[in-house]
Design an enzyme around this catalytic site. Structure first.
Site, PDB file in Angstrom:
ATOM      1  CE  LYS A  65      -4.114  -2.072   2.022  1.00  0.00           C
ATOM      2  NZ  LYS A  65      -5.247  -1.881   2.925  1.00  0.00           N
ATOM      3  CG  ASP A 101      -8.217   0.259   3.143  1.00  0.00           C
ATOM      4  OD1 ASP A 101      -8.953  -0.511   2.502  1.00  0.00           O
ATOM      5  OD2 ASP A 101      -6.967   0.195   3.102  1.00  0.00           O
TER       6      ASP A 101
END
Ligand code: ATR
Length: 277
Positions: A65, A101
Site C-alpha cells: 500500500k 479503506d
C-alpha cells in the site's frame, strides 16, 4: 473486456475477485477481476506489466500500500494523509491513487451497522498503517473524541502528531498507551487495528473501556469471533462486528471510482458474512 485485479503478497485468500464479480453481475458491467501475487521486490514491475497488457485498475493489499502511493502520478488527499493507497486507476498513461479503506470503515459503521459517530467517543487500538488509514475519515464523521492507543506509546504519539501537523483533529485526537485508558469514560466504538488479533494474545485493556453501548469492531474478517471480539464481549461490549463490511464497502468505492456506478453492498455482505460465534 476491461481488466482489474487485486495485487498483494500473499493474495490467494483475497475475497476481492468474488466481491467485484458480484458487483459486476449486479450492475451489468462487463469486466474481469483477478488476483495477482507480485514478488515482494517486484511491485512496480508487476503493475507495469499489468498496464502494458491493458489493465484499467488495481486494488492494492499488503504489503504494497505504501509503494502504491509512491508509484502513482497523482495521489488523492486522503491517500496522502493515510500514507498509503489501496486503489489505482490507469487512464491514458497516467496512474491515479486513492485510499478507500477509511471511508469503507466509516460507511460500514454508520450505514450498515447503524452506529452514529457524531458526538461519540471512538477508540482506535493500534498505530500502524491500518489505524492511520482510518483516522481522517473517522474525524470527518464529527466524533467527540478519537483516542489512539498503542503498545508503543511513542508510535501512537507520532501518528497523532503527524495528523495534527496536517491540521486534522486538533483537540479531538489523542494518543496514549493501553494502561492510560484506565479511568476514562467508556467508548461508543472500539476498533481493533492492531495485528494482535491474529496472534491470539489479548490486548492489555483496562476494565471500563467497554460498556453495554459499545460496538467492538475488528478490522479482520472471515475468522468468526476473533480473540479481540471475544475479549470485548467478556468485558461487556454490547455489540460486535468484524471487518467484512469495511472490505465490501471499500470495494464498492473502488468499483464506483473506476466504473461510475455504485453497487449495492448489502446483498454481498449478506452472502459473505460468517457468523461471529
Ligand atoms: P498495519 O499496517 O497492518 O497496521 P503495522 O504497521 O505493522 O501493521 O502495525 C501493527 C500494529 O499492531 C501496531 O499498532 C502494533 O503495535 P506496536 O506499534 O506497539 O508494535 C500492533 N501489534 C502487533 N502485535 C501486537 C501485540 N501482540 N500486542 C499489541 N499490539 C500489537
Amino acid at each position: 473486456m476491461d481488466r482489474y485485479a487485486v495485487i498483494g503478497h500473499p493474495v490467494g485468500h483475497s475475497k476481492s475477485p468474488l466481491i467485484h464479480a458480484l458487483f459486476a453481475q449486479a450492475t451489468g458491467q462487463a469486466l474481469a477481476y483477478t488476483a495477482i501475487e507480485a514478488p515482494l521486490d517486484g511491485f512496480a514491475a508487476t503493475v507495469d506489466a499489468f498496464r502494458a497488457a491493458g489493465g484499467r485498475g488495481l486494488n492494492v493489499t499488503l504489503p504494497f500500500k505504501l509503494e502504491a502511493c509512491a508509484y502513482a502520478d497523482e495521489v488523492s488527499e486522503r491517500a496522502r494523509v493515510a500514507g498509503a493507497a489501496n486503489a489505482l486507476a490507469f487512464d491514458g498513461g497516467r496512474c491515479r491513487a486513492d485510499n478507500f479503506d477509511g471511508v469503507g470503515l466509516v460507511r460500514d459503521l454508520q450505514v450498515n451497522l447503524g452506529q452514529p459517530l457524531a458526538g461519540r467517543r471512538v477508540l482506535v487500538l493500534g498505530a500502524g498503517g491500518a489505524a492511520r488509514g482510518a483516522l481522517q475519515p473517522l474525524l470527518q464523521a464529527g466524533p467527540d473524541a478519537v483516542v489512539v492507543a498503542n503498545r508503543s506509546v511513542a508510535k501512537a504519539e507520532a501518528l497523532v502528531a503527524a495528523l495534527q501537523a496536517l491540521g486534522l483533529g486538533r483537540e479531538k485526537l489523542a494518543a496514549c498507551g493501553y494502561a492510560d485508558l484506565a479511568g476514562q469514560p467508556p467508548f461508543d466504538v472500539v476498533i481493533n487495528a492492531t495485528a494482535a488479533s491474529l496472534g491470539g494474545e489479548p490486548l492489555p485493556l483496562p476494565s471500563g473501556v467497554f460498556a453495554p453501548v459499545t460496538l467492538a469492531y475488528d478490522m479482520v474478517y472471515g475468522q468468526g469471533l476473533t480473540p479481540f471480539l471475544r475479549q470485548a464481549r467478556a468485558a461487556g461490549a454490547g455489540r460486535l462486528a468484524d471487518g467484512l463490511g469495511m472490505l465490501v464497502e471499500q470495494a464498492a468505492e473502488s468499483f464506483a471510482w473506476w466504473r461510475g456506478v455504485r453497487p449495492d453492498t448489502r446483498p454481498v455482505i449478506e452472502r459473505l458474512a460468517t457468523p461471529l460465534t
